[in-house]
Structure formats: structure tokens, C-alpha cells
Design an enzyme around this catalytic site. Structure first.
Site, PDB file in Angstrom:
ATOM      1  N   GLY A 139       9.566  -4.455  19.511  1.00 60.74           N
ATOM      2  CA  GLY A 139      10.336  -4.026  18.637  1.00 60.74           C
ATOM      3  C   GLY A 139      10.169  -4.320  17.259  1.00 60.74           C
ATOM      4  CG  HIS A 193      -1.695  -1.169   1.440  1.00 59.55           C
ATOM      5  ND1 HIS A 193      -2.864  -1.371   0.984  1.00 59.55           N
ATOM      6  CD2 HIS A 193      -1.305  -2.320   2.480  1.00 59.55           C
ATOM      7  CE1 HIS A 193      -3.546  -2.504   1.222  1.00 59.55           C
ATOM      8  NE2 HIS A 193      -2.368  -2.908   2.109  1.00 59.55           N
ATOM      9  CG  HIS A 240      -3.705  32.978  30.626  1.00 58.92           C
ATOM     10  ND1 HIS A 240      -3.343  32.114  31.082  1.00 58.92           N
ATOM     11  CD2 HIS A 240      -4.761  33.459  31.093  1.00 58.92           C
ATOM     12  CE1 HIS A 240      -4.226  31.695  32.130  1.00 58.92           C
ATOM     13  NE2 HIS A 240      -5.105  32.741  32.174  1.00 58.92           N
ATOM     14  CE  LYS A 242      -1.260   7.052  17.446  1.00 53.91           C
ATOM     15  NZ  LYS A 242      -0.007   6.274  17.095  1.00 53.91           N
ATOM     16  CB  ALA A 282       6.385   8.053  10.628  1.00 57.20           C
ATOM     17  N   GLY A 285       2.781   2.852   3.111  1.00 56.56           N
ATOM     18  CA  GLY A 285       3.538   1.872   4.118  1.00 56.56           C
ATOM     19  C   GLY A 285       2.708   1.468   5.368  1.00 56.56           C
ATOM     20  CB  ILE A 286       3.932  -0.356   8.448  1.00 57.12           C
ATOM     21  CG1 ILE A 286       4.552  -1.341   7.766  1.00 57.12           C
ATOM     22  CG2 ILE A 286       3.586  -0.365   9.792  1.00 57.12           C
ATOM     23  CD1 ILE A 286       3.529  -2.470   7.618  1.00 57.12           C
ATOM     24  CB  CYS A 287       3.627   5.197   8.841  1.00 62.69           C
ATOM     25  SG  CYS A 287       2.855   6.718   9.140  1.00 62.69           S
TER      26      CYS A 287
END
Ligand code: NAD
Length: 463
Positions: free
Chosen positions: A268, A36, A442, A50, A317, A39-41
Site C-alpha cells: 500500500g 516529472h 458477435h 503496462k 489515477a 507523476g508516479i502514474c
């Protein structure tokens, strides 16, 4: 045989970004991708997780709606619907890359690339094979989850992040091995939805690469939410059956038996550098399989380059993308600077979120710096209170001698969005006085950064 300036093998955040930048620089560019775009990300990592994590945090907020003065009834998770949304988000972004390729005149082909000597790539497509030559070939084939030999390689009860993203039923219980980014993000997600979660980490603390105080704060938050945390823990035995798994875990001098419906292995990644033809070309790899490159991502063989997770640099990434940009800019003869790996931010998107850049306090001391630390808790932030998330803190580590910002460690609401300010500050070699003097709006969460700098100077205002 068509001749390109650049062929890039792999269209993850390293390869596709390198492709776009190369084409922008006027290089005739071809990207080869077997699965795809993105990629994996984009398809199985950063982006779909997310989306799921947003569903989880929204669910938690809705459960607390009453505390915001809102009455809602019948709040409950719908996992298949969450997964549908997460897949849609990924597919949308995937189509976005095809559009960006078109816009930037990047050619791409769906197929598996195999590198040949003489700067050629053999592409195996669904309907045939082609050999294409280029002046420069960039390897950007990424990484895959590291397997633990104690578990069978393919079993429906043994998950990697990929399966954990698309489970069709909420597990009653899940054991997660590894408390790095993937482990803690999924621990948060499944716990928020109601699974019993056990998090097993070999190092003495969870998120072991982060500052020690951050690990402690996350562990406290996780324990409060009901996640079982076992640190300093080794899985010694695993029985994997059709209805679940049983683990014997050695932790801090005792044995624990853990039973769960599923196990997620998140220990990992390892580089995808096999079956690419590297041996015949003579491209050097380390013992762990990482391709060896210089500061411009050139391998030891002229005309061949490598970027992203195939290198021993952090498997992130944004690192891959920057490596890709630097690599093709150098190829195009642009004036470039090597990447400064000391200033790469890391973000973890469980709740509370974690963001950091630079040295931890312990690493700074180990490197011989006389440090000054400034800290500001979100309990003292009006905006964090108004948002209903007064947990966590901002911790800044400065060199006492010149006031240089050495490290940033944040845990709490929206800190992953706040860290970029400090990456810029670090790149500009900012001091605590300059951060404190920079007017922060603020009420915002970012005021905590200014206050932490004030705390390092010995005069914070709101604590
Ligand atoms: P990781 O390296 O971040 O964490 C793996 C963890 O597993 C470490 O804490 C390690 O000590 C532990 N571990 C290793 N062997 C173990 C064992 N036998 N038993 C128990 N614990 C063990 O890797 P990951 O979480 O799998 O993620 C893979 C890569 O993807 C990482 O480079 C990560 O940074 C990246 N990633 C980043 C994000 C993000 O930026 N939010 C999210 C997901 C993944």
C-alpha cells in the site's frame, strides 16, 4: 508577485488533469511539479508497468506460438530491452503532458511547492525561490510506498515498485510482500520472465478487495504458472544481506523459510502530506496523514483544496483525475455533482486480468440485499477460444427486488477494457433484462456480459 486563480501543487493524474480543466474554464492556472509531469502514474506506475506487462504477455503468447500454427525458435526475454521500451513509453507520454499544458495555456514550473498562510505558495526552484499567491490552492502531491519497518529503509535487495520497474538483471528469485494490484502485477511479470516468485499476503486471500471467486480463480492461475502463493501470512523475521534476503513467514499455523535474491514490498501507499506547510495553515489531516475534505475537495481552511492520493479515497489515477475535474469545476462556478465512489472501477493488469466495479457478492449480502447472481465462463465464449484464452468469467450481482446492477466482477482476457460498459450501465441504473436485451456484437468477449445477465435471469443461451 503574480496572482493566479489556481495554483496546483503536484502534476500527477490528479494535478495535471485539474490544471487542464481549470485552464479550459478560463482560470489562470499554475502547476508546480518537483519531479516529472504525469507523476508516479505516468512515469513510475500505471504506464511503464503496462508496457512491461505487454512484453510479458507477448512472451507467453510467443512461447505458445505453435498452438496457433506458428513456428518460432529462440524466444527469450531481454529484460534491459523491455525496460528501455517501458521508459520510452513513459517519456513519450510525459512529453504529451507538456504539449497539453501548452495547448491549454496551463503555466507550469519545475520546483518544490511549500504552502503558506494567506493562499500563497513558496516555490523552491533549482535556481532560486519565488512566492506566488492565488485565489485557490489545490494540493495534489500524491503518495509514496508504505515502508515495512522489518526491512532497512534503503537497501539494494529491498525494492519498491520504482526499483522493480528498472532492475538491470532478471532476478532468479523474488519474494513479493502484499498481493494487491502492485504485488500481483509484478508477480505475473517476473514469473512470465522465469523468476521464482513467492507471493506473501497478510489477508486470507490474494487480491482481498476483489470478489472471493475472483481471488480463487487468480490463485489457481498463479499456482498453475508456478508462483508460490502464501496467504494469511505474516513476515516475522527478515535477514537482508548483500546477495539476498531470508524471511521467516508464519502462514496458516506453520513457519516457512523463504530465501530470495530480492524482496518487493507492495503493502500500500501513504500520503505525501508532510513538509508541505499544512500545520501552520491549520489544514486538518487524519491520523494516517490523509487530508480531510468535503464533497467539493475543500479543506477546513478556505481557499485550500486537496485531491488524489493525499485523500483517504481509493488511490487510483482515474479517481484523482475525476476529483481534480470536480474540484476546479466547482471553483469555476459550474454546475457539478459530487463523485459517486460506489461506482469507481478497479482494474488489475496481470494475466488473467481483473476488472470490477460496485459491491462484491458478500458485501451486497452484508448490506442486506437479496441478490441474484449471473455468471458466464469464458470457456463457453467462441471469441475467447479463438483467441486462445478461455480462462475466467464474468460475474454480475443484481438486486433481486428491482433488478439493479450492484456489482461486476470479471477475470479473464481483456476484461479491463470491458468494464467501462458496465460503469455506464450502473450509472444509468440498468437492470439485468436491459443488459440482456442490448445487442452485443458477435463474436466478442463482451457477449459474456450479456450472457451473464441472461444467466441471472435464468436463461443464458450458451451454457
Ligand atoms: P494495495 O493496497 O492494493 O495492496 C496491498 C496489499 O498488501 C493488500 O492486499 C494488503 O492486505 C497486503 N499487506 C499489507 N500489509 C502486509 C504485510 N505486512 N504482509 C503481507 N501483506 C500485507 O497496495 P499496492 O498494491 O501497494 O498498490 C498501491 C496503490 O496503488 C493501491 O491503492 C492500488 O490500488 C494502486 N495501484 C493500482 C493499480 C491498478 O489499478 N492496476 C496498479 C498498481 C497500484
Amino acid at each position: 508577485m503574480a496572482e493566479y486563480d489556481v495554483i496546483i501543487v503536484g502534476a500527477g493524474p490528479g494535478g495535471y488533469v485539474a490544471g487542464i480543466r481549470a485552464a479550459q474554464l478560463g482560470l489562470k492556472t499554475l502547476v508546480v511539479e518537483k519531479a516529472h509531469l504525469g507523476g508516479i502514474c505516468l512515469n513510475w506506475g500505471c504506464i511503464p508497468t503496462k508496457a512491461l506487462l505487454k512484453s510479458a504477455s507477448l512472451l507467453e503468447e510467443m512461447r505458445q506460438a505453435e498452438s496457433y500454427g506458428i513456428q518460432v525458435e529462440g524466444v527469450r526475454p531481454d529484460l534491459p530491452a523491455m525496460i528501455r521500451r517501458s521508459r520510452e513509453v513513459a517519456q513519450h507520454m510525459n512529453r504529451g503532458i507538456a504539449y497539453l499544458f501548452k495547448k491549454n495555456k496551463v503555466e507550469w514550473v519545475e520546483g518544490e511547492g511549500y504552502l503558506l498562510p494567506g493562499r500563497r505558495v513558496r516555490i523552491q526552484m533549482k535556481d532560486g525561490q519565488e512566492e506566488i499567491a492565488a485565489k485557490h490552492i489545490i494540493i495534489a502531491t500524491g503518495a509514496r510506498p508504505r515502508h515495512l519497518p522489518i526491512f532497512p529503509k534503503e537497501h539494494e535487495r529491498v525494492l519498491t515498485y520504482k526499483e522493480a520497474l528498472v532492475l538491470d538483471q532478471l532476478p532468479q528469485s523474488i519474494a513479493i510482500i502484499g498481493a494487491g494490484a502492485i504485488g500481483v502485477e509484478f508477480a505475473y511479470f517476473y514469473r512470465a520472465l522465469g523468476s521464482e516468485v513467492t507471493l506473501i499476503e497478510a489477508m486470507p486471500r490474494i487480491v482481498p478487495l476483489e470478489d472471493e471467486e475472483v481471488s480463487k480463480e487468480l490463485e489457481r492461475a498463479f499456482r498453475r504458472s508456478g508462483i508460490r502463493v502464501l496467504a494469511d501470512a505474516r513476515v516475522e523475521e527478515a535477514q537482508v544481506g548483500n546477495s539476498g534476503i531470508a524471511l521467516k513467514v508464519h502462514t496458516k499455523g506453520k513457519e516457512e523459510k523463504i530465501e530470495a535474491e530480492y524482496v518487493l514490498v507492495a503493502v500500500g501507499v501513504q500520503p505525501n502530506t508532510e513538509n508541505l506547510g499544512l500545520e501552520a495553515i491549520g489544514i486538518q489531516r487524519s491520523e494516517r496523514g490523509h487530508i480531510q475534505v468535503n464533497e467539493w475537495y475543500q479543506t477546513n481552511v478556505e481557499g485550500y483544496y486537496a485531491i488524489g492520493d493525499v485523500l483517504a479515497t481509493p488511490a487510483l489515477a482515474h479517481v484523482a483525475s475525476h476529483e481534480g475535474i470536480i474540484c476546479v469545476e466547482k471553483i469555476a462556478g459550474e454546475e457539478v455533482r459530487p463523485m459517486d465512489y460506489r461506482r469507481v472501477p478497479a482494474c488489475t493488469y496481470c494475466q488473467p486480468e481483473i476488472a470490477s466495479v460496485g459491491l462484491t457478492e458478500a458485501a451486497a449480502r452484508q448490506q442486506g440485499y437479496d441478490v441474484r447472481v449471473g455468471k458466464f465462463p469464458f470457456t463457453a465464449s467462441g471469441k475467447a477460444r479463438a483467441e486462445g484464452h478461455p480462462q475466467g468469467f464474468v460475474k454480475l450481482v443484481f438486486d433481486k427486488k428491482y433488478g439493479e446492477l450492484l456489482g461486476v466482477h470479471m477475470i479473464g482476457p481483456h476484461v479491463t477494457e470491458m468494464v467501462a460498459e458496465l460503469v455506464v450501465a450502473m450509472n444509468l441504473e440498468t437492470t439485468e433484462a436491459e443488459i440482456f436485451q442490448s445487442v452485443h456484437p458477435h463474436p466478442t468477449l463482451s457477449e459474456a456480459i450479456m450472457e451473464a445477465a441472461g444467466s441471472a435471469l435464468g436463461h443464458p443461451i450458451h451454457i
